[in-house]
Write an enzyme that holds these catalytic residues in place. Structure first.
Site, PDB file in Angstrom:
ATOM      1  N   SER A 117       1.030  -1.293   0.328  1.00  0.00           N
ATOM      2  CA  SER A 117      -0.103  -0.008   0.032  1.00  0.00           C
ATOM      3  C   SER A 117       0.778   1.175   0.027  1.00  0.00           C
ATOM      4  CB  SER A 117      -1.155   0.060   1.198  1.00  0.00           C
ATOM      5  OG  SER A 117      -0.335  -0.585   2.462  1.00  0.00           O
ATOM      6  N   HIS A 138      -2.267  -2.787  -6.470  1.00  0.00           N
ATOM      7  CA  HIS A 138      -2.709  -2.526  -5.264  1.00  0.00           C
ATOM      8  C   HIS A 138      -4.113  -2.677  -5.164  1.00  0.00           C
ATOM      9  CE1 HIS A 138      -3.173   0.640  -1.848  1.00  0.00           C
ATOM     10  NE2 HIS A 138      -3.328  -0.294  -1.282  1.00  0.00           N
ATOM     11  N   GLU A 150      -5.197  -0.243  -8.028  1.00  0.00           N
ATOM     12  CA  GLU A 150      -4.056   0.657  -8.379  1.00  0.00           C
ATOM     13  C   GLU A 150      -2.992   0.182  -8.923  1.00  0.00           C
ATOM     14  OE1 GLU A 150      -2.821   2.833  -4.998  1.00  0.00           O
ATOM     15  OE2 GLU A 150      -2.841   4.690  -5.951  1.00  0.00           O
ATOM     16  N   ASN A 188      -3.294   6.359  -1.027  1.00  0.00           N
ATOM     17  CA  ASN A 188      -2.865   6.399   0.376  1.00  0.00           C
ATOM     18  C   ASN A 188      -2.458   7.779   0.521  1.00  0.00           C
ATOM     19  OD1 ASN A 188      -4.017   4.200   1.637  1.00  0.00           O
ATOM     20  ND2 ASN A 188      -2.441   2.976   0.951  1.00  0.00           N
TER      21      ASN A 188
HETATM   22  N1  CAA Z   1     -16.856 -10.670   0.465  1.00  0.00           N
HETATM   23  C1  CAA Z   1     -17.668 -10.525  -0.437  1.00  0.00           C
HETATM   24  N2  CAA Z   1     -18.766  -9.772  -0.468  1.00  0.00           N
HETATM   25  C2  CAA Z   1     -18.859  -8.771   0.591  1.00  0.00           C
HETATM   26  C3  CAA Z   1     -17.699  -8.687   1.521  1.00  0.00           C
HETATM   27  C4  CAA Z   1     -16.444  -9.644   1.402  1.00  0.00           C
HETATM   28  N3  CAA Z   1     -15.473  -9.473   2.052  1.00  0.00           N
HETATM   29  N4  CAA Z   1     -18.104  -7.720   2.361  1.00  0.00           N
HETATM   30  C5  CAA Z   1     -19.216  -7.127   2.090  1.00  0.00           C
HETATM   31  N5  CAA Z   1     -19.899  -7.958   1.211  1.00  0.00           N
HETATM   32  C6  CAA Z   1     -20.993  -7.623   0.734  1.00  0.00           C
HETATM   33  C7  CAA Z   1     -22.208  -7.899   1.368  1.00  0.00           C
HETATM   34  O1  CAA Z   1     -22.529  -9.232   1.453  1.00  0.00           O
HETATM   35  C8  CAA Z   1     -23.090  -6.888   0.668  1.00  0.00           C
HETATM   36  O2  CAA Z   1     -23.729  -7.579  -0.352  1.00  0.00           O
HETATM   37  P1  CAA Z   1     -25.451  -7.498  -0.686  1.00  0.00           P
HETATM   38  O3  CAA Z   1     -25.220  -5.883  -1.266  1.00  0.00           O
HETATM   39  O4  CAA Z   1     -25.676  -8.400  -1.441  1.00  0.00           O
HETATM   40  O5  CAA Z   1     -26.106  -7.783   0.347  1.00  0.00           O
HETATM   41  C9  CAA Z   1     -22.367  -5.793   0.088  1.00  0.00           C
HETATM   42  O6  CAA Z   1     -21.064  -6.166  -0.022  1.00  0.00           O
HETATM   43  C10 CAA Z   1     -22.516  -4.692   1.185  1.00  0.00           C
HETATM   44  O7  CAA Z   1     -22.026  -4.884   2.354  1.00  0.00           O
HETATM   45  P2  CAA Z   1     -22.895  -4.570   3.724  1.00  0.00           P
HETATM   46  O8  CAA Z   1     -24.421  -4.459   3.425  1.00  0.00           O
HETATM   47  O9  CAA Z   1     -22.444  -5.679   4.885  1.00  0.00           O
HETATM   48  O10 CAA Z   1     -22.288  -3.312   4.240  1.00  0.00           O
HETATM   49  P3  CAA Z   1     -21.962  -1.873   3.514  1.00  0.00           P
HETATM   50  O11 CAA Z   1     -23.114  -1.260   2.512  1.00  0.00           O
HETATM   51  O12 CAA Z   1     -21.811  -0.824   4.512  1.00  0.00           O
HETATM   52  O13 CAA Z   1     -20.944  -2.079   2.567  1.00  0.00           O
HETATM   53  C11 CAA Z   1     -18.476  -1.871   2.330  1.00  0.00           C
HETATM   54  C12 CAA Z   1     -19.658  -2.486   3.294  1.00  0.00           C
HETATM   55  C13 CAA Z   1     -18.620  -2.305   1.032  1.00  0.00           C
HETATM   56  C14 CAA Z   1     -17.340  -2.462   3.152  1.00  0.00           C
HETATM   57  C15 CAA Z   1     -18.607  -0.372   2.560  1.00  0.00           C
HETATM   58  O14 CAA Z   1     -18.928   0.169   3.675  1.00  0.00           O
HETATM   59  C16 CAA Z   1     -17.352   0.505   1.984  1.00  0.00           C
HETATM   60  O15 CAA Z   1     -17.380   0.606   0.786  1.00  0.00           O
HETATM   61  N6  CAA Z   1     -16.451   0.974   2.780  1.00  0.00           N
HETATM   62  C17 CAA Z   1     -15.392   1.668   2.418  1.00  0.00           C
HETATM   63  C18 CAA Z   1     -14.277   0.519   1.941  1.00  0.00           C
HETATM   64  C19 CAA Z   1     -12.975   1.274   1.736  1.00  0.00           C
HETATM   65  O16 CAA Z   1     -12.721   2.153   1.777  1.00  0.00           O
HETATM   66  N7  CAA Z   1     -12.058   0.199   1.254  1.00  0.00           N
HETATM   67  C20 CAA Z   1     -10.826   0.737   1.046  1.00  0.00           C
HETATM   68  C21 CAA Z   1      -9.835   0.686   2.076  1.00  0.00           C
HETATM   69  S1  CAA Z   1      -8.175   0.904   1.856  1.00  0.00           S
HETATM   70  C22 CAA Z   1      -7.406  -0.284   1.371  1.00  0.00           C
HETATM   71  O17 CAA Z   1      -7.998  -1.296   1.110  1.00  0.00           O
HETATM   72  C23 CAA Z   1      -6.034  -0.047   0.731  1.00  0.00           C
HETATM   73  C24 CAA Z   1      -5.131   0.516   1.734  1.00  0.00           C
HETATM   74  O18 CAA Z   1      -4.130   0.752   1.134  1.00  0.00           O
HETATM   75  C25 CAA Z   1      -5.164   1.045   2.993  1.00  0.00           C
END
Ligand code: CAA
Length: 281
Positions: A117, A138, A150, A188
């Protein structure tokens, strides 16, 4: 295509899941057998969520699981790989040592991708006997549903490697976005100062945890507030990335918030440790 995923943590299991779901033969490698078992369990749970949500069939779920083989032998994992994706701990020396081991294990034309990252791809490539095949891929958590990859182009990444990786990402139904090799890349460099600023605001008593998160969710349409997102990413990871930005740009603009440093020292790492800005069971 034969894909080797190195490291069975949160990102590694998500990456393995995603490649396997698209019909690739995946070797998931980790030195820790317990971690491998946990990764397969997590992949099963996440596939069940996708079945329940009508995103995939029960048949696809079973085929996905069949496409993943776990191993704690790096030689077995990497033999015959077209692509290796490394998702191990964010430590330059450990990653360099892995790339050096891979020199003797993979084919001449195997693409060596890092899911780092923030660590420099060009520096990692120095540890490889084929720096033209080294590139950053990424992924974002949760990998099965986040559509961005990315792509970080190192100083010596070849056109051929880049073009192949772009196609691979499209085959995963994800979007490749290209960036050059600068500290924190784009994701990031933009995300972490926002999270850090939210932590500083909390520290200064501007607002409570929930208020800060709600403001960014309701006012800026972010799916998660910055503090919840920090918990989700891991506060140790956030601190690590702030340090990479701070060291890389030599600017106090990127100085990690005192509260972030303190929480990491206390082992309050977010969701994975049960406590961060929120508590988790
Ligand atoms: N695998 C498969 N499906 C998943 C899953 C996983 N790990 N996590 C969530 N889902 C699915 C759920 O089952 C749900 O499906 P349905 O629509 O069919 O019901 C859908 O995704 C949405 O999930 P939730 O209903 O549980 O909750 P939500 O609507 O709040 O979404 C989230 C959850 C997608 C995580 C959302 O909150 C989100 O986009 N959060 C921000 C995530 C983000 O910013 N990620 C980047 C982080 S930074 C990084 O990773 C890199 C770094 O370098 C730091």
């Amino acid at each position: 295509m034969n894909v080797t995923v190195i490291g069975a943590g949160t990102m590694g299991n998500g990456i393995a899941h995603t490649f396997a779901q698209k019909g690739n033969n995946v070797f998931l490698y980790d030195t820790n057998e317990t971690q491998l078992a946990l990764a397969i369990k997590t992949i099963g749970i996440n596939l069940d969520r996708q079945v329940k949500g009508g995103k995939i069939s029960e048949h696809t779920k079973n085929e996905t699981l069949k496409n993943i083989q776990c191993t704690s032998s790096l030689a077995q994992a990497s033999e015959g790989a077209t692509l290796v994706v490394e998702a191990i701990v964010e430590n330059l020396e450990i990653k360099k040592s892995l790339f050096m081991q891979l020199n003797n294990l993979v084919r001449e034309d195997t693409i060596l991708a890092s899911n780092t990252s923030s660590i420099s791809i060009s520096t990692l490539a120095l540890a490889s006997s084929r720096p033209d095949c080294v590139i950053g891929m990424h992924f974002f958590n949760p990998v099965p549903i986040m559509t961005l990859v990315e792509i970080i182009i190192g100083k010596r990444t070849s056109e051929q490697t880049l073009s192949r990786v772009k196609s691979i990402v499209v085959e995963l139904d994800k979007t490749p976005i290209l960036v050059n090799d600068f500290p924190g890349f784009i994701s990031n460099r933009v995300l972490m100062p926002m999270i850090n600023e939210a932590i500083l605001a909390l520290e200064e008593g501007v607002a409570e945890v929930e208020a800060i998160d709600q403001i960014m969710k309701l006012g800026m349409a972010h799916p998660m507030g910055p503090l919840q997102l920090a918990d989700f990413i891991g506060l140790d990871v956030c601190l690590n990335i702030m340090n990479v930005l701070h060291d890389g740009f030599k600017s106090d603009k990127y100085l990690p918030a005192g509260l972030l440093v303190k929480m990491v020292e206390l082992g309050q790492l977010g969701k994975k440790s049960g406590k961060g800005f929120y508590s988790y069971n």
